[in-house]
Design an enzyme around this catalytic site. Structure first.
Site, PDB file in Angstrom:
ATOM      1  N   ASP A  95     -12.752  42.839  92.962  1.00 13.98           N
ATOM      2  CA  ASP A  95     -11.945  42.182  91.922  1.00 13.98           C
ATOM      3  C   ASP A  95     -12.869  41.342  91.022  1.00 13.98           C
ATOM      4  O   ASP A  95     -14.091  41.366  91.178  1.00 13.98           O
ATOM      5  CB  ASP A  95     -10.879  41.335  92.640  1.00 13.98           C
ATOM      6  CG  ASP A  95      -9.689  41.004  91.759  1.00 13.98           C
ATOM      7  OD1 ASP A  95      -9.635  41.490  90.619  1.00 13.98           O
ATOM      8  OD2 ASP A  95      -8.805  40.251  92.221  1.00 13.98           O
ATOM      9  N   HIS A  96     -12.264  40.577  90.117  1.00 16.20           N
ATOM     10  CA  HIS A  96     -12.985  39.725  89.154  1.00 16.20           C
ATOM     11  C   HIS A  96     -14.390  39.307  89.590  1.00 16.20           C
ATOM     12  O   HIS A  96     -14.552  38.612  90.590  1.00 16.20           O
ATOM     13  CB  HIS A  96     -12.211  38.421  88.920  1.00 16.20           C
ATOM     14  CG  HIS A  96     -10.911  38.630  88.243  1.00 16.20           C
ATOM     15  ND1 HIS A  96     -10.763  38.578  86.886  1.00 16.20           N
ATOM     16  CD2 HIS A  96      -9.685  38.909  88.749  1.00 16.20           C
ATOM     17  CE1 HIS A  96      -9.500  38.808  86.576  1.00 16.20           C
ATOM     18  NE2 HIS A  96      -8.827  39.017  87.683  1.00 16.20           N
ATOM     19  N   GLU A 169      -7.080  31.860  89.673  1.00 11.90           N
ATOM     20  CA  GLU A 169      -7.266  32.745  90.816  1.00 11.90           C
ATOM     21  C   GLU A 169      -8.610  32.413  91.423  1.00 11.90           C
ATOM     22  O   GLU A 169      -9.601  32.315  90.715  1.00 11.90           O
ATOM     23  CB  GLU A 169      -7.244  34.216  90.373  1.00 11.90           C
ATOM     24  CG  GLU A 169      -7.237  35.162  91.560  1.00 11.90           C
ATOM     25  CD  GLU A 169      -7.249  36.626  91.161  1.00 11.90           C
ATOM     26  OE1 GLU A 169      -8.079  37.002  90.310  1.00 11.90           O
ATOM     27  OE2 GLU A 169      -6.448  37.389  91.716  1.00 11.90           O
ATOM     28  N   HIS A 212      -2.184  34.655  86.409  1.00 12.66           N
ATOM     29  CA  HIS A 212      -2.455  34.685  87.849  1.00 12.66           C
ATOM     30  C   HIS A 212      -1.627  33.622  88.559  1.00 12.66           C
ATOM     31  O   HIS A 212      -1.391  32.559  88.007  1.00 12.66           O
ATOM     32  CB  HIS A 212      -3.932  34.402  88.128  1.00 12.66           C
ATOM     33  CG  HIS A 212      -4.838  35.561  87.859  1.00 12.66           C
ATOM     34  ND1 HIS A 212      -5.995  35.430  87.143  1.00 12.66           N
ATOM     35  CD2 HIS A 212      -4.760  36.867  88.212  1.00 12.66           C
ATOM     36  CE1 HIS A 212      -6.601  36.609  87.075  1.00 12.66           C
ATOM     37  NE2 HIS A 212      -5.874  37.497  87.713  1.00 12.66           N
ATOM     38  N   HIS A 249      -3.050  42.687  85.711  1.00 20.74           N
ATOM     39  CA  HIS A 249      -3.402  41.528  86.544  1.00 20.74           C
ATOM     40  C   HIS A 249      -2.315  40.484  86.401  1.00 20.74           C
ATOM     41  O   HIS A 249      -1.628  40.430  85.387  1.00 20.74           O
ATOM     42  CB  HIS A 249      -4.708  40.887  86.051  1.00 20.74           C
ATOM     43  CG  HIS A 249      -5.937  41.643  86.407  1.00 20.74           C
ATOM     44  ND1 HIS A 249      -6.904  41.149  87.228  1.00 20.74           N
ATOM     45  CD2 HIS A 249      -6.360  42.874  86.037  1.00 20.74           C
ATOM     46  CE1 HIS A 249      -7.875  42.028  87.358  1.00 20.74           C
ATOM     47  NE2 HIS A 249      -7.575  43.088  86.637  1.00 20.74           N
ATOM     48  N   ASN A 271      -2.556  44.716  90.222  1.00 23.16           N
ATOM     49  CA  ASN A 271      -3.132  43.863  91.256  1.00 23.16           C
ATOM     50  C   ASN A 271      -2.059  42.984  91.885  1.00 23.16           C
ATOM     51  O   ASN A 271      -1.224  42.408  91.173  1.00 23.16           O
ATOM     52  CB  ASN A 271      -4.222  42.980  90.665  1.00 23.16           C
ATOM     53  CG  ASN A 271      -5.444  43.779  90.262  1.00 23.16           C
ATOM     54  OD1 ASN A 271      -5.491  45.002  90.422  1.00 23.16           O
ATOM     55  ND2 ASN A 271      -6.450  43.093  89.760  1.00 23.16           N
TER      56      ASN A 271
END
Ligand code: ZN
Length: 341
Positions: A95-96, A169, A212, A249, A271
């Protein structure tokens, strides 16, 4: 089944976009949460994605070590072995990862895949995300192009982000002035730069008001029509083959109509983290409250080993999280879509 190869993953993405469903991508931080995802996907006969964030990977490496790459490899190794027991395909993503973390996270993982390929073994991960959304678009894409060129030599898929997902997040908080809505101009530039890397596959996290974390209803103003505008612009300029594979997201708490609209406009991956975190913890909280005098040694008592052994409550948490996984699959119209024959 084994972890999805590049070829299978690309086929999965094509199938989803053509048939208007999306794969849920669940963040995991442990063997138990990874097993929950596998169970939920298998029980709905849906292929899917297991992913690891920088914070989740550091956690998985142990509180005394906290090495992101080590934790990510440990989880991936487990999924490669465990996935063999389930009749669905699962892709492994990270992820990120901001530009500042590339050398600690994505690059060591790519190197690990490169070593494995050199000795005839399958890739460690299927896809990695680079999140350059905090950078000016040109710098974001300069790095993305470099990564995509390297990825294309090792059959890795790249995910990038244009525009900023709001909220917080893993302790990374978007600024209040962040660009929460991607523009067609930005996505045309993404296509112009990234489509110049031939034979490569990438996913685009475009933002349309997503946030998020989870907020009270009405807080999040999603505009899925932005995704349609971006797709229309890129197809008009570069043709049908340039149509994006989009990632959603920050979808926790979204209205089902917004989720479906986003999927109809080409979202192939959504996600999910906050909702499965809650499902997992909810089951543990239930166990603790119901077994208060068993999990604790109250007033000099001895407690109940059957209640404070972590296995029974972690198993309840695993099963509860698997149920939430199944709900996500259903919401994304994924039930029964596995490519497993
Ligand atoms: Zn995200």
């Amino acid at each position: 089944m084994p972890v999805a190869s590049y070829a299978i993953f690309c086929e999965m993405l094509d199938k989803a976009r053509k048939n208007h469903f999306a794969y849920p991508a669940f963040n995991v931080t442990s063997l138990t949460t990874a097993n929950a995802v596998l169970r939920g996907l298998a029980e709905t006969k849906c292929d899917g994605i297991i992913q690891v964030s920088t914070g989740g990977a550091a956690f998985a490496a142990g509180s005394a070590v906290k090495e992101m790459a080590l934790g990510a490899i440990s989880i991936a190794e487990h999924v490669h072995r465990a996935a063999e027991r389930y009749p669905v395909y699962v892709a492994l993503n990270t992820d990120h990862c901001t530009a500042g973390n590339l050398d600690k996270f994505v690059i060591p993982l790519v190197e690990e895949t490169e070593r494995r390929r050199a000795s005839g073994k399958p890739n460690l991960f299927t896809a990695h995300m680079f999140d350059g959304s905090a950078l000016p678009l040109k710098e974001n894409l300069d790095i993305a192009v470099q990564l995509l060129e390297r990825f294309s030599k090792s059959a890795l898929v790249l995910e990038i982000e244009a525009g900023v997902v709001g909220g917080e997040e893993d302790g990374v908080k978007a600024s209040a002035a962040a660009k929460l809505y991607t523009t067609p101009e930005d996505t045309l530039e993404v296509a112009r730069r990234l489509n110049s890397v031939k034979g490569a596959r990438y996913l685009l996290a475009a933002t349309f008001g997503n946030v998020h974390g989870v907020y009270a209803p009405g807080h999040v103003k999603l505009k899925p029509s932005i995704l349609k505008e971006c797709q229309d612009a890129v197809v008009k300029q570069y043709g049908e083959e340039a149509r994006f594979y989009l990632v959603f997201h920050g979808g926790s708490g979204s209205a089902i109509e917004d989720i479906h609209a986003a999927v109809d406009y080409g979202v192939v991956k959504m996600n999910i983290d906050t909702d499965t975190q809650y499902a997992f913890t909810r089951a543990i909280a239930d166990h603790m409250f119901k077994n208060y005098d068993g999990v604790l040694k109250v007033d000099g008592d001895v407690g109940n080993k059957k209640a404070y052994d972590p296995r029974p409550y972690l198993e309840k948490a695993e099963i509860a999280m698997a149920e939430r996984v199944k709900q996500a699959v259903t919401e994304l119209r994924g039930a029964g879509t596995t490519m497993m024959k």
